[in-house]
Design a protein around this motif. Sequence first.
Motif, PDB file in Angstrom:
ATOM      1  N   ALA A 112     -52.057 -12.147  12.159  1.00 34.95           N
ATOM      2  CA  ALA A 112     -51.967 -11.358  10.925  1.00 34.95           C
ATOM      3  C   ALA A 112     -50.678 -11.750  10.198  1.00 34.95           C
ATOM      4  O   ALA A 112     -49.578 -11.484  10.697  1.00 34.95           O
ATOM      5  N   PRO A 113     -50.782 -12.365   9.005  1.00 38.30           N
ATOM      6  CA  PRO A 113     -49.558 -12.863   8.349  1.00 38.30           C
ATOM      7  C   PRO A 113     -48.629 -11.751   7.894  1.00 38.30           C
ATOM      8  O   PRO A 113     -47.421 -11.950   7.798  1.00 38.30           O
ATOM      9  N   GLU A 114     -49.211 -10.550   7.622  1.00 38.55           N
ATOM     10  CA  GLU A 114     -48.353  -9.462   7.131  1.00 38.55           C
ATOM     11  C   GLU A 114     -47.395  -8.982   8.226  1.00 38.55           C
ATOM     12  O   GLU A 114     -46.464  -8.224   7.943  1.00 38.55           O
ATOM     13  N   LEU A 115     -47.632  -9.429   9.472  1.00 34.64           N
ATOM     14  CA  LEU A 115     -46.728  -9.023  10.562  1.00 34.64           C
ATOM     15  C   LEU A 115     -45.648 -10.069  10.865  1.00 34.64           C
ATOM     16  O   LEU A 115     -44.796  -9.839  11.720  1.00 34.64           O
ATOM     17  N   PHE A 116     -45.695 -11.207  10.211  1.00 37.72           N
ATOM     18  CA  PHE A 116     -44.669 -12.224  10.507  1.00 37.72           C
ATOM     19  C   PHE A 116     -43.269 -11.648  10.270  1.00 37.72           C
ATOM     20  O   PHE A 116     -43.032 -10.984   9.249  1.00 37.72           O
ATOM     21  N   PRO A 117     -42.348 -11.905  11.199  1.00 33.45           N
ATOM     22  CA  PRO A 117     -40.993 -11.332  11.068  1.00 33.45           C
ATOM     23  C   PRO A 117     -40.134 -12.129  10.071  1.00 33.45           C
ATOM     24  O   PRO A 117     -39.158 -12.769  10.454  1.00 33.45           O
ATOM     25  N   ILE A 118     -40.511 -12.061   8.809  1.00 36.35           N
ATOM     26  CA  ILE A 118     -39.882 -12.920   7.798  1.00 36.35           C
ATOM     27  C   ILE A 118     -38.387 -12.602   7.647  1.00 36.35           C
ATOM     28  O   ILE A 118     -37.545 -13.486   7.571  1.00 36.35           O
ATOM     29  N   ARG A 119     -38.073 -11.341   7.665  1.00 35.75           N
ATOM     30  CA  ARG A 119     -36.669 -10.925   7.536  1.00 35.75           C
ATOM     31  C   ARG A 119     -35.818 -11.516   8.660  1.00 35.75           C
ATOM     32  O   ARG A 119     -34.733 -12.050   8.428  1.00 35.75           O
ATOM     33  N   ALA A 120     -36.357 -11.444   9.879  1.00 36.37           N
ATOM     34  CA  ALA A 120     -35.618 -11.984  11.033  1.00 36.37           C
ATOM     35  C   ALA A 120     -35.412 -13.480  10.874  1.00 36.37           C
ATOM     36  O   ALA A 120     -34.347 -14.020  11.217  1.00 36.37           O
TER      37      ALA A 120
ATOM     38  N   GLU B 286     -49.013 -12.345  26.383  1.00 39.05           N
ATOM     39  CA  GLU B 286     -48.135 -11.235  25.960  1.00 39.05           C
ATOM     40  C   GLU B 286     -48.809 -10.343  24.927  1.00 39.05           C
ATOM     41  O   GLU B 286     -48.176  -9.449  24.371  1.00 39.05           O
ATOM     42  N   LEU B 287     -50.085 -10.601  24.672  1.00 43.83           N
ATOM     43  CA  LEU B 287     -50.791  -9.799  23.657  1.00 43.83           C
ATOM     44  C   LEU B 287     -51.836  -8.890  24.274  1.00 43.83           C
ATOM     45  O   LEU B 287     -52.946  -8.757  23.765  1.00 43.83           O
ATOM     46  N   ARG B 288     -51.497  -8.259  25.382  1.00 44.30           N
ATOM     47  CA  ARG B 288     -52.443  -7.313  26.002  1.00 44.30           C
ATOM     48  C   ARG B 288     -52.258  -5.941  25.367  1.00 44.30           C
ATOM     49  O   ARG B 288     -51.171  -5.382  25.415  1.00 44.30           O
TER      50      ARG B 288
ATOM     51  N   PHE C 172     -44.693 -19.880  20.934  1.00 51.82           N
ATOM     52  CA  PHE C 172     -44.227 -18.809  20.048  1.00 51.82           C
ATOM     53  C   PHE C 172     -45.244 -18.534  18.934  1.00 51.82           C
ATOM     54  O   PHE C 172     -45.029 -17.645  18.109  1.00 51.82           O
ATOM     55  N   SER C 173     -46.346 -19.317  18.905  1.00 56.88           N
ATOM     56  CA  SER C 173     -47.280 -19.218  17.778  1.00 56.88           C
ATOM     57  C   SER C 173     -47.828 -17.808  17.572  1.00 56.88           C
ATOM     58  O   SER C 173     -48.005 -17.372  16.445  1.00 56.88           O
ATOM     59  N   LYS C 174     -48.133 -17.106  18.657  1.00 51.96           N
ATOM     60  CA  LYS C 174     -48.800 -15.816  18.491  1.00 51.96           C
ATOM     61  C   LYS C 174     -47.835 -14.631  18.518  1.00 51.96           C
ATOM     62  O   LYS C 174     -48.189 -13.547  18.082  1.00 51.96           O
ATOM     63  N   ILE C 175     -46.627 -14.847  19.064  1.00 57.25           N
ATOM     64  CA  ILE C 175     -45.695 -13.717  19.101  1.00 57.25           C
ATOM     65  C   ILE C 175     -44.581 -13.832  18.056  1.00 57.25           C
ATOM     66  O   ILE C 175     -43.833 -12.875  17.827  1.00 57.25           O
ATOM     67  N   MET C 176     -44.449 -15.010  17.424  1.00 55.23           N
ATOM     68  CA  MET C 176     -43.451 -15.160  16.352  1.00 55.23           C
ATOM     69  C   MET C 176     -44.190 -15.627  15.101  1.00 55.23           C
ATOM     70  O   MET C 176     -44.453 -14.829  14.217  1.00 55.23           O
ATOM     71  N   ALA C 177     -44.569 -16.905  15.069  1.00 54.38           N
ATOM     72  CA  ALA C 177     -45.317 -17.447  13.928  1.00 54.38           C
ATOM     73  C   ALA C 177     -45.802 -18.858  14.270  1.00 54.38           C
ATOM     74  O   ALA C 177     -45.013 -19.652  14.808  1.00 54.38           O
ATOM     75  N   PRO C 178     -47.058 -19.179  13.963  1.00 54.84           N
ATOM     76  CA  PRO C 178     -47.561 -20.519  14.323  1.00 54.84           C
ATOM     77  C   PRO C 178     -46.966 -21.633  13.467  1.00 54.84           C
ATOM     78  O   PRO C 178     -46.904 -22.779  13.895  1.00 54.84           O
ATOM     79  N   GLY C 179     -46.515 -21.276  12.249  1.00 53.28           N
ATOM     80  CA  GLY C 179     -46.001 -22.305  11.338  1.00 53.28           C
ATOM     81  C   GLY C 179     -44.729 -22.967  11.846  1.00 53.28           C
ATOM     82  O   GLY C 179     -44.385 -24.061  11.389  1.00 53.28           O
TER      83      GLY C 179
ATOM     84  N   LEU D  20     -37.987  -9.421  19.675  1.00 54.29           N
ATOM     85  CA  LEU D  20     -39.367  -9.817  19.977  1.00 54.29           C
ATOM     86  C   LEU D  20     -40.153  -8.741  20.710  1.00 54.29           C
ATOM     87  O   LEU D  20     -41.361  -8.618  20.535  1.00 54.29           O
ATOM     88  N   LYS D  21     -39.445  -7.957  21.519  1.00 58.78           N
ATOM     89  CA  LYS D  21     -40.142  -6.951  22.313  1.00 58.78           C
ATOM     90  C   LYS D  21     -40.802  -5.919  21.389  1.00 58.78           C
ATOM     91  O   LYS D  21     -42.000  -5.630  21.506  1.00 58.78           O
ATOM     92  N   ALA D  22     -40.006  -5.406  20.444  1.00 56.64           N
ATOM     93  CA  ALA D  22     -40.546  -4.423  19.501  1.00 56.64           C
ATOM     94  C   ALA D  22     -41.607  -5.056  18.618  1.00 56.64           C
ATOM     95  O   ALA D  22     -42.634  -4.441  18.293  1.00 56.64           O
ATOM     96  N   HIS D  23     -41.380  -6.334  18.280  1.00 56.60           N
ATOM     97  CA  HIS D  23     -42.328  -7.040  17.415  1.00 56.60           C
ATOM     98  C   HIS D  23     -43.672  -7.206  18.132  1.00 56.60           C
ATOM     99  O   HIS D  23     -44.742  -6.943  17.559  1.00 56.60           O
ATOM    100  N   ALA D  24     -43.626  -7.628  19.406  1.00 61.91           N
ATOM    101  CA  ALA D  24     -44.860  -7.816  20.182  1.00 61.91           C
ATOM    102  C   ALA D  24     -45.607  -6.485  20.295  1.00 61.91           C
ATOM    103  O   ALA D  24     -46.844  -6.432  20.227  1.00 61.91           O
TER     104      ALA D  24
END
Length: 409
Positions: free
Chosen positions: A55-63, A224-226, A249-256, A300-304
Amino acid sequence: MEAKFPPDPVMTDVTTAWDDKFCDRCKMMSSSIIREILKFTQMPDMISFAGGLPAPELFPIRAFEEACAHVLKTDGQTALQYGLTEGYGPLKEALAERMGKYGVAAGPDNILLTNGSQQALDLIGRIFIGAGDVIVTGKPTYLGALQAWRVYRPRIVGIPVDDEGMQMDALEAALKIENPKFVYILPNFHNPMGVTLTLERRKKLVELAAKYGTPIIEDDPYGELRFEGEDLPPIVVLHKQNVIYLSTFSKIMAPGIRLGWVVAPEAIIKKLVQAKQATDLHTSTFIQMIAHDIVKRGILKAHAKEIKRVYGERRRLMTASMDEHFPEGVTWTKPQGGLFMWVKTPEHINCMELLETAVENKVAYVPGSVFYPDETGLNTFRLNFSNALPDKIVEGVKRLGRVLEKAIG
Ligand SMILES: Cc1ncc(COP(=O)(O)O)c(C=O)c1O
């Protein structure tokens, strides 16, 4: 007299027959059907469940913004310089610590940073697969692995996968007669099926691999996506010396950012490093330092947690909508994590052909047969539940329900 710049081109009417120049290996290359489908998913009003997109709206862009600024300010010279093939030292240490918490004992020398797990799959192909070698995968399995390995011309033995993961009886039957280079396994929230290998089968897999001297490639982008149920131990925890473990890190941070890692015995890391040197020298130092900064700041913990909450809700919404709109005779998996679920239609439906009708009705999926080493599985398809917003999930499932209803009759 001054030389003319640019000079006049040499005049000739001969054109190069490029197709004759490609090598045999190149003839084994093909475009991923998912990439092809993604092209028409850009059409207006299309609802796509095809791509494996987070979901792109969840990418941690600010971080990322903060990490970029911090890295450039505090150590810009290292970030922009060539780096070691093995990876950025502090990130390897942080990953070793992170893997330790996940139960995987690894030192920095057991870790190699790659351009996503996809590169790790290619490097594995380079160092292990010669023409005619046998490799064992699930049936179905991750399409990107098939794509990476087919160019090395292996014979791929496919083992059926059910709701509990790869079938161990069938695996043992294959190991008895084949001497594969490795078994490739997707233990958590399998791509494409969404199923998870049970603890019993994990233990059996390790036992069989040891008995028949077969290494295991454990590909774990989704562990890590359970969002439901209990975590299970990674296979590498059950038998460290016999497993090459991949994550990303593709699924817990960003695939790009294209950043993944391998955990393996040191001798394997050394070989992979040689293969990687020839490919790209090293993974971007800048990106590794940014990822390290984000990991170090502990967000990352809170983000996941947030990703899991959202994906759990979307999976539940999708299955509830399927309950309501899919016709009888169609069944699907109910994954407890990850990004994908797997749909089975009655035998006579060809989901590859049906895709055209689905697209005409502005909804897209990936036909299941592309995930089968032998291209069977025509009455199956994969749905992604992480990418579409809730109202699109409901509408897309409705559209797909109508398409299926008409086809089934
Ligand atoms: C099972 C599996 N392995 C590897 C990959 C590649 O991931 P990455 O983005 O790290 O290259 C994916 C991506 O979807 C995947 O599903």
